[in-house]
Design a protein around this motif. Structure first.
Motif, short mmCIF file in Angstrom:
data_model
loop_
_atom_site.label_atom_id
_atom_site.label_comp_id
_atom_site.label_asym_id
_atom_site.label_seq_id
_atom_site.Cartn_x
_atom_site.Cartn_y
_atom_site.Cartn_z
N TYR A 45 -16.21 33.94 -52.40
CA TYR A 45 -15.57 34.02 -51.09
C TYR A 45 -16.20 33.03 -50.13
N ARG A 49 -14.42 29.94 -48.33
CA ARG A 49 -14.41 29.87 -46.87
C ARG A 49 -15.05 28.57 -46.41
N ASN A 50 -16.17 28.19 -47.04
CA ASN A 50 -16.85 26.96 -46.65
C ASN A 50 -15.97 25.75 -46.92
#
Ligand SMILES: [Zn+2]
Length: 74
Positions: A45, A49-50
């Motif tokens: 995740y 997200r990064n």
């Protein structure tokens, strides 16, 4: 106050262990397998997200750079 201490405790026998231990010295449980499946989804995740954030920020920075270059070249 007991929740803060669970990070250094075995999830199987609740005995205090080293945070980086891969095997519980009390019940011989494989701690690496238990923590890996939990952290890999979280890491997945975070990586997603990064990557998403990096793409958005990169696009914004590029847009600003292009805007500054075009408006300042006159
Ligand atoms: Zn144990």
């Amino acid at each position: 106050m007991s929740l803060a201490k669970t990070a250094g405790a075995c999830p199987f026998c609740k005995e205090p262990i080293h945070p980086q231990a891969v095997k519980c010295k009390h019940c011989q449980s494989d701690l690496n397998a238990a923590t890996k499946s939990k952290s890999s989804r979280f890491t997945q995740y975070l990586t997603f997200r990064n990557g998403f954030l990096t793409g958005v920020i990169f696009s914004i920075v590029m847009a600003i750079l292009l805007y500054v270059q075009f408006s300042g070249s006159k």
